[in-house]
Design a protein around this motif. Structure first.
Motif, mmCIF file in Angstrom:
data_model
loop_
_atom_site.group_PDB
_atom_site.id
_atom_site.type_symbol
_atom_site.label_atom_id
_atom_site.label_comp_id
_atom_site.label_asym_id
_atom_site.label_seq_id
_atom_site.Cartn_x
_atom_site.Cartn_y
_atom_site.Cartn_z
ATOM 1 N N THR A 42 -12.669 -27.951 -49.048
ATOM 2 C CA THR A 42 -13.489 -28.199 -50.235
ATOM 3 C C THR A 42 -12.824 -29.153 -51.208
ATOM 4 O O THR A 42 -13.472 -29.638 -52.142
ATOM 5 C CB THR A 42 -13.792 -26.873 -50.964
ATOM 6 O OG1 THR A 42 -12.550 -26.207 -51.257
ATOM 7 C CG2 THR A 42 -14.665 -25.975 -50.100
ATOM 8 N N THR B 85 -20.006 -25.343 -38.834
ATOM 9 C CA THR B 85 -19.480 -24.620 -39.990
ATOM 10 C C THR B 85 -18.632 -25.523 -40.861
ATOM 11 O O THR B 85 -18.765 -25.542 -42.096
ATOM 12 C CB THR B 85 -18.648 -23.409 -39.541
ATOM 13 O OG1 THR B 85 -19.479 -22.514 -38.804
ATOM 14 C CG2 THR B 85 -18.060 -22.674 -40.739
ATOM 15 N N SER C 59 -20.651 -27.988 -42.874
ATOM 16 C CA SER C 59 -21.345 -27.369 -44.009
ATOM 17 C C SER C 59 -20.423 -27.156 -45.203
ATOM 18 O O SER C 59 -20.897 -26.959 -46.327
ATOM 19 C CB SER C 59 -21.958 -26.028 -43.583
ATOM 20 O OG SER C 59 -20.944 -25.053 -43.360
ATOM 21 N N GLN C 60 -19.123 -27.197 -44.976
ATOM 22 C CA GLN C 60 -18.152 -26.978 -46.045
ATOM 23 C C GLN C 60 -17.671 -28.269 -46.698
ATOM 24 O O GLN C 60 -16.963 -28.229 -47.705
ATOM 25 C CB GLN C 60 -16.942 -26.218 -45.483
ATOM 26 C CG GLN C 60 -17.279 -24.826 -44.982
ATOM 27 C CD GLN C 60 -16.109 -24.185 -44.241
ATOM 28 O OE1 GLN C 60 -15.132 -24.842 -43.895
ATOM 29 N NE2 GLN C 60 -16.216 -22.888 -43.994
#
Length: 255
Positions: free
Chosen positions: A53, A73, A76-77
């Motif tokens: 992030t 996954t 999506s981060q």
């Protein structure tokens, strides 16, 4: 180009080094394991991080060189503010898992890469796919800098290429292991088979494989086939593999 690599394993290592040698700047390496990120970052002059992030948002390419299971996954981060191309390296994962980004694509190497082994990247034909013509052109131009045989490849072609690679590499290697164990069990060195292994690969490269098929299945030699099956009868899985491949050879012979 400024490139962020997500991953620190085999594909990430080879691509990171190849891109660096082609004159691009690797700005960041991400891995869940910070020590692994640091190990690769030290080789390509990048910053290491284990916080997806907090990745910088100004890279031109975000290269997801991770396992197939982790791609969606991880994507999506990623920070929503990034504007660079987001790219994965999987043969079996659809490009659409990256569809939340403006520019995305795939660079798939049909090659078994190990970071401890040198590989001539120029010999690999990467399958390249982009969500727009502009993105695909940019990715093809980038990869052809170090892998000039690379080509445009749609999702169906990429999946076929991946399955073909599994048969040609993964399954073949498993058969080699069966041969190894069979000879070892009877106190024979595996190197006795090296010449025929090499010849098999060379012939398969030079010809359509079925045109150079040999062996008892090709000759309809059921007496020898039965002897073989009896000899390995204590290994039920080997028997099944032998029988299925014998059937496949017979089908190919008829067609």
């Amino acid at each position: 180009m400024k490139i962020t690599i997500l991953g620190s394993g085999n594909v990430a290592t080879h691509l990171g080094k190849a891109l660096l040698e082609a004159g691009h700047r690797i700005v960041e390496i991400y891995s869940r394991n910070l020590a692994n990120a640091q190990a690769l970052a030290s080789q390509v002059g990048a910053t290491a991080t284990d916080l997806v992030t907090r990745l910088r948002d100004d890279a031109d390419i975000y290269l997801l060189a991770v396992s197939d299971q982790a791609i969606e996954t991880l994507a999506s981060q990623l920070p929503v503010s990034i504007r660079g191309m987001v790219v994965h390296c999987s043969g079996a994962t659809t490009m659409d898992v990256l569809a939340s980004f403006q520019r995305y694509g795939v660079i798939y190497p049909p090659q078994s890469l190990r970071k401890e082994h040198d590989t001539q990247m120029a010999s690999i034909a990467f399958g390249i796919e982009g969500n727009t013509t502009e993105t695909e052109d940019a990715l093809l131009e980038l990869v052809q800098e170090f892998a000039p045989k690379s080509f445009r490849c749609n999702s169906q072609q990429r999946l076929a290429l991946h399955i073909g690679a599994v048969f040609a590499n993964n399954f073949t290697n498993s058969l080699f292991q069966i041969s190894f164990e069979l000879l070892q069990a009877h106190r024979l060195p595996f190197h006795l088979l090296h010449p025929i292994m090499q010849e098999t690969v060379e012939k398969a490269i030079q010809h359509e494989p079925r045109s150079v098929q040999t062996g008892p299945a090709q000759r309809d030699d059921q007496t020898t086939i039965d002897k073989h099956l009896n000899f390995i009868s204590e290994k039920p899985n080997w028997v099944k593999i032998y029988q299925r491949l014998t059937e496949e050879i017979a089908i190919k012979k008829k067609n």
